[in-house]
Design an enzyme around this catalytic site. Structure first.
Site, PDB file in Angstrom:
ATOM      1  N   GLY A 133      18.691 -50.224   5.852  1.00  0.00           N
ATOM      2  CA  GLY A 133      18.414 -51.577   5.369  1.00  0.00           C
ATOM      3  C   GLY A 133      18.962 -51.879   3.993  1.00  0.00           C
ATOM      4  N   ILE A 135      18.730 -50.204   1.224  1.00  0.00           N
ATOM      5  CA  ILE A 135      19.086 -49.074   0.354  1.00  0.00           C
ATOM      6  C   ILE A 135      20.608 -48.923   0.344  1.00  0.00           C
ATOM      7  CG2 ILE A 135      18.807 -46.607  -0.057  1.00  0.00           C
ATOM      8  CD1 ILE A 135      16.237 -46.717   1.555  1.00  0.00           C
ATOM      9  N   LYS A 204      22.180 -43.764  12.969  1.00  0.00           N
ATOM     10  CA  LYS A 204      22.361 -43.859  11.521  1.00  0.00           C
ATOM     11  C   LYS A 204      22.905 -42.557  10.945  1.00  0.00           C
ATOM     12  CE  LYS A 204      18.691 -47.311  11.101  1.00  0.00           C
ATOM     13  NZ  LYS A 204      17.299 -47.582  10.710  1.00  0.00           N
ATOM     14  N   GLY A 301      13.943 -55.088   7.885  1.00  0.00           N
ATOM     15  CA  GLY A 301      13.314 -56.361   7.565  1.00  0.00           C
ATOM     16  C   GLY A 301      14.339 -57.440   7.288  1.00  0.00           C
TER      17      GLY A 301
END
Length: 419
Positions: A133, A135, A204, A301
């Site tokens: 996200g 980061i 990921k 998010g």
């Protein structure tokens, strides 16, 4: 002064976050880029389900309408699944557009192909939002650690799994109840398989491997385990010992290539991932010059992911979006000795000589040190064993050498077939 014309493919949580971020922060974007950023078109499945106040934005369910816009500079993709996102991005590249994606599954499968395709057409690719996200893990590896050689990466990259494990420990919930709570809060999908069985984290990990080491491990050799097999009773027992269960990706390049695992592990208080709780994500990077770097923050998010996409937009327009191969990383010894916790009440459990027994804690667990291949052999003989890799140092004194007398006797048992 020409505008930067952007198209959004997908208008769910992430797409809406990008749209709102561009509108709200237009003045800041103009100050940085020297140009206005204009959303020219949005691709959706069903036009009737969406309403936009901006009449200048094309809202369509037909990708050809997007790709044929008279002015189009950047295409941002936030669609779930490998297709049609991959095909759409290839056509966008051929149109001469820079591309940005938040689609980790698609990029894990097709990232190299897209990067090669973009290089031929002299456009750039942004994919910060595919991992963790908001980061900046990708930018850190791509642009901030050029002289450093990355030695190892560990991370908590799925907020859903981390939230469930935290609730199980903090509130004493069983897995299904913690999952239900995550779904009620919107942290887990109606079908949570992708998250709780480790697929999301696996994709990921593949993206991070490509950036850190210039290649991915062989997918079939990667250990991938989810958290659905972690019980509340196990978490409660580990908590008594000062340990926490975390779902962790681990990447390291050795003499036989890249080793990668995606699985629940036990983390001690000295480990940097020990205090990462709830829906937070964290990436721990070990490099030869800087040492250890921890990046922690919201891993998913609406606005954290939008933040990563918009920051990619800045980087692409600054000419910093081109992919490069990292130099060969330093080599590590083969098959390192790791720490393991074996949950077993069996007193006649045979532990092969290749595993060093550190201690037994009452009749609940054995603590051993050894190579992963020896643990795999043990699991072939005792397939029902629950075994967790142990991260971090244990300093609370419960592992005592004096607890080894009964363990030593166990080595005299006849060797089970297969060990």
């Amino acid at each position: 002064m020409a505008d930067i014309h952007v198209a959004l493919l997908g208008f769910g949580t992430v797409g809406k976050g990008v749209y709102e971020t561009i509108k709200v922060h237009q003045a800041r974007l103009k100050a940085i880029l020297g140009k206005n950023v204009k959303v020219a078109g949005i691709l959706v499945r069903n036009v009737e389900k969406h309403q936009l106040q901006d009449e200048d934005v094309l809202l369509t369910s037909n990708f050809e309408d997007i790709i044929n816009l008279p002015k189009l500079d950047v295409v941002i993709e936030a669609i779930v699944g490998r297709e049609p996102g991959f095909s759409y991005l290839k056509k966008s590249i051929e149109r001469g557009c820079h591309i940005i994606t938040a689609n980790k599954e698609m990029f894990a499968y097709h990232g190299n192909e897209l990067l090669d395709h973009a290089s031929r057409y002299k456009v750039a690719v942004g994919f910060e939002a595919t991992v963790a996200g908001g980061i900046p893990a990708i930018q850190t590896l791509r642009t901030l650690l050029n002289v450093n050689k990355v030695e190892k990466i560990e991370g908590i990259v799925n907020g859903t799994s981390n939230y469930i494990l935290s609730k199980m420990r903090e509130d004493g919930l069983a897995f299904q109840k913690a999952l239900q709570t995550a779904q009620e809060k919107g942290y887990a999908e109606a079908d949570p398989t992708n998250d709780v069985e480790g697929y999301d984290a696996f994709y990921k990990a593949m993206v991070l491997s490509q950036i850190a080491f210039g290649e991915q491990p062989e997918w079939q050799r990667v250990t991938r385990k989810g958290i659905s097999g972690v019980s509340h009773s196990q978490i409660r027992l580990f908590s008594e010992w000062g340990l926490r269960v975390k779902h962790v990706i681990s990447l390291e390049k050795g003499a036989r290539g890249i080793s990668c695992s995606v699985k629940p592990v036990l983390v001690g208080p000295s480990h940097p991932l020990y205090s990462v709780e709830g829906v937070q994500n964290a990436i721990s990077i070990d490099a030869d010059i800087v040492g250890n770097i921890i990046l922690q923050g919201p891993g998913a998010g609406k606005f954290p992911t939008a933040s990563a996409i918009v920051e990619d937009l800045i980087q692409l327009n600054a000419g910093q979006g081109c992919y490069f191969e990292r130099e060969e990383t330093i080599r590590f010894k083969k098959d390192p000795q790791l720490n393991w916790v074996i949950l077993s009440k069996q007193t006649n459990l045979f532990i092969p000589e290749s595993l060093e027994v550190i201690g037994r804690l009452e009749d609940k667990a054995l603590f051993v040190k050894g190579k992963e291949k020896d643990i795999d052999k043990l699991l072939e003989v005792y397939p029902g064993l629950k075994i967790y890799e142990l991260y971090g140092q244990i300093n609370n004194g419960f592992l005592q050498k004096t607890q080894l007398s009964s363990v030593s006797l166990e080595r005299k048992v006849a060797v089970p077939k297969g060990i």
